[in-house]
Design a protein around this motif. Structure first.
Motif, short mmCIF file in Angstrom:
data_model
loop_
_atom_site.label_atom_id
_atom_site.label_comp_id
_atom_site.label_asym_id
_atom_site.label_seq_id
_atom_site.Cartn_x
_atom_site.Cartn_y
_atom_site.Cartn_z
N ILE A 163 0.83 -1.21 0.00
CA ILE A 163 0.00 0.00 0.00
C ILE A 163 0.87 1.26 0.00
CG2 ILE A 163 -0.29 0.28 2.49
CD1 ILE A 163 -2.99 0.64 -0.21
N ARG A 164 0.39 2.25 -0.67
CA ARG A 164 1.11 3.51 -0.80
C ARG A 164 1.09 4.29 0.53
NH1 ARG A 164 0.44 0.73 -4.73
NH2 ARG A 164 0.67 1.34 -6.88
N THR A 165 2.06 5.14 0.73
CA THR A 165 2.15 5.90 1.98
C THR A 165 1.11 7.02 2.05
OG1 THR A 165 3.83 7.33 0.99
CG2 THR A 165 4.60 5.44 2.27
N TYR A 166 0.49 7.37 0.95
CA TYR A 166 -0.46 8.48 0.95
C TYR A 166 -1.86 8.09 1.45
CZ TYR A 166 -2.06 6.42 -3.45
OH TYR A 166 -2.53 5.56 -4.40
N VAL A 167 -2.08 6.86 1.78
CA VAL A 167 -3.41 6.41 2.16
C VAL A 167 -3.70 6.75 3.62
CG1 VAL A 167 -4.89 4.38 2.42
CG2 VAL A 167 -3.40 4.58 0.44
N ASP A 168 -4.71 7.59 3.84
CA ASP A 168 -5.08 7.93 5.22
C ASP A 168 -6.03 6.86 5.77
OD1 ASP A 168 -7.51 8.44 3.98
OD2 ASP A 168 -7.55 10.55 4.49
N ARG A 169 -6.43 6.99 7.02
CA ARG A 169 -7.24 5.97 7.67
C ARG A 169 -8.58 5.75 6.96
NH1 ARG A 169 -7.63 2.87 12.15
NH2 ARG A 169 -9.67 2.64 13.13
N CYS A 170 -9.23 6.82 6.57
CA CYS A 170 -10.53 6.70 5.89
C CYS A 170 -10.38 5.89 4.60
CB CYS A 170 -11.07 8.10 5.60
SG CYS A 170 -12.68 8.10 4.81
N THR A 171 -9.37 6.18 3.81
CA THR A 171 -9.14 5.47 2.57
C THR A 171 -8.73 4.03 2.83
OG1 THR A 171 -8.53 7.55 1.50
CG2 THR A 171 -7.86 5.53 0.38
N ALA A 172 -7.93 3.81 3.88
CA ALA A 172 -7.51 2.44 4.23
C ALA A 172 -8.73 1.59 4.59
CB ALA A 172 -6.52 2.48 5.39
N LEU A 210 -3.91 17.38 8.52
CA LEU A 210 -2.46 17.36 8.28
C LEU A 210 -2.05 18.45 7.29
CD1 LEU A 210 0.27 16.04 8.78
CD2 LEU A 210 -0.29 14.37 7.00
N TYR A 211 -2.82 18.61 6.22
CA TYR A 211 -2.52 19.64 5.23
C TYR A 211 -2.61 21.04 5.86
CZ TYR A 211 -2.96 22.69 1.18
OH TYR A 211 -2.79 23.70 0.27
N ALA A 212 -3.71 21.28 6.58
CA ALA A 212 -3.93 22.61 7.18
C ALA A 212 -2.90 22.90 8.26
CB ALA A 212 -5.33 22.70 7.74
N SER A 213 -2.61 21.94 9.12
CA SER A 213 -1.65 22.20 10.20
C SER A 213 -0.25 22.45 9.64
CB SER A 213 -1.63 21.04 11.21
OG SER A 213 -1.17 19.86 10.61
N THR A 214 0.13 21.75 8.58
CA THR A 214 1.43 21.98 7.95
C THR A 214 1.46 23.38 7.33
OG1 THR A 214 1.64 19.63 7.45
CG2 THR A 214 3.09 21.11 6.25
N GLY A 215 0.39 23.74 6.64
CA GLY A 215 0.33 25.07 6.02
C GLY A 215 0.37 26.19 7.04
N GLU A 268 -8.66 13.58 8.54
CA GLU A 268 -7.28 13.37 8.98
C GLU A 268 -6.31 14.03 8.00
OE1 GLU A 268 -4.25 9.61 9.76
OE2 GLU A 268 -6.27 9.25 9.02
N THR A 269 -6.54 13.84 6.71
CA THR A 269 -5.68 14.43 5.69
C THR A 269 -5.86 15.94 5.62
OG1 THR A 269 -5.82 12.38 4.45
CG2 THR A 269 -5.04 14.30 3.25
N VAL A 270 -7.09 16.40 5.73
CA VAL A 270 -7.36 17.84 5.75
C VAL A 270 -6.61 18.49 6.91
CG1 VAL A 270 -9.15 19.60 6.10
CG2 VAL A 270 -9.61 17.63 4.64
N PHE A 272 0.38 17.35 -2.44
CA PHE A 272 -0.09 15.96 -2.51
C PHE A 272 -1.21 15.71 -1.50
CE2 PHE A 272 0.53 11.38 -1.83
CZ PHE A 272 0.43 10.98 -3.15
N LEU A 273 -1.07 16.29 -0.29
CA LEU A 273 -2.12 16.13 0.72
C LEU A 273 -3.40 16.84 0.32
CD1 LEU A 273 -0.09 16.56 4.04
CD2 LEU A 273 -0.97 14.44 3.04
N PHE A 274 -3.26 18.01 -0.33
CA PHE A 274 -4.44 18.77 -0.73
C PHE A 274 -5.34 17.95 -1.65
CE2 PHE A 274 -6.66 21.69 -3.59
CZ PHE A 274 -7.43 22.36 -2.66
N ILE A 275 -4.75 17.29 -2.64
CA ILE A 275 -5.58 16.54 -3.58
C ILE A 275 -6.16 15.28 -2.95
CG2 ILE A 275 -4.47 17.44 -5.64
CD1 ILE A 275 -2.93 14.80 -5.82
N HIS A 276 -5.64 14.87 -1.80
CA HIS A 276 -6.18 13.70 -1.10
C HIS A 276 -7.11 14.09 0.04
CE1 HIS A 276 -4.20 10.37 -3.09
NE2 HIS A 276 -3.26 11.25 -3.35
#
Length: 160
Positions: A65-74, A113-118, A109-111, A129-133
């Motif tokens: 599995i790819r590293t970009y998969v968050d819990r919801c997608t998993a 991570l993207y927002a907190s990093t920004g 979860e991804t939203v 990459f996080l934004f599109i996910h």
């Protein structure tokens, strides 16, 4: 006349366990997976009860599995895999199999991570990459691609 749609199989991932058998066993034995919320602080005036699937690792089912998969997608990947395993032999090859997935909170979860990093490092450094996910339909899109589905796929989500 519209096209006919047939539901041939379903997958279930819940706080009772990672598959439909666990869910059925929990329901038939009247076992609840609801408990006190401990993952985060809850407001004093709201119920502090919830349910979560503990110790879930998508790599048990998808070793590469790819590293970009968050819990919801998993969780969506696992449920879709279970549904595909339940199809009649040859159905996936004969019919355009798709996915309908329901989620209360989708990819928060991804939203987050993207927002907190920004916010922390500046929007210029937030991983695009996080934004599109972070879109609500991301789990269906990833499942569609990973499992090579040929039918329609969509996520239904909502929050009050």
């Amino acid at each position: 006349m519209g096209r006919e749609v047939f539901v041939l199989s379903a997958g279930a991932v819940s706080a009772c366990g990672p598959d439909g058998e666990d869910l059925a066993e929990s329901v038939s034995s009247s076992r609840s997976a609801i408990g006190e919320i401990t993952a985060f602080d809850t407001p004093e005036d709201s119920p502090a009860l919830g349910a979560v699937l503990e110790d879930f690792e998508v790599s048990r089912y998808f070793p590469s599995i790819r590293t970009y998969v968050d819990r919801c997608t998993a969780l969506a990947l696992k449920a879709a895999l279970e549904a595909l395993e339940g199809l009649p032999p040859g159905a996936a090859e004969r019919f355009p199999v798709g996915l309908v997935f329901g989620s209360r909170l989708a990819c928060l979860e991804t939203v987050d991570l993207y927002a907190s990093t920004g916010l922390k490092r500046g929007w210029r450094f937030a991983p695009p990459f996080l934004f599109i996910h972070s879109y609500a339909n991301t789990p269906a899109a990833v499942v569609h691609i990973e499992l090579k589905l040929k039918g329609y796929s969509n996520v239904f989500s909502g929050y009050e």
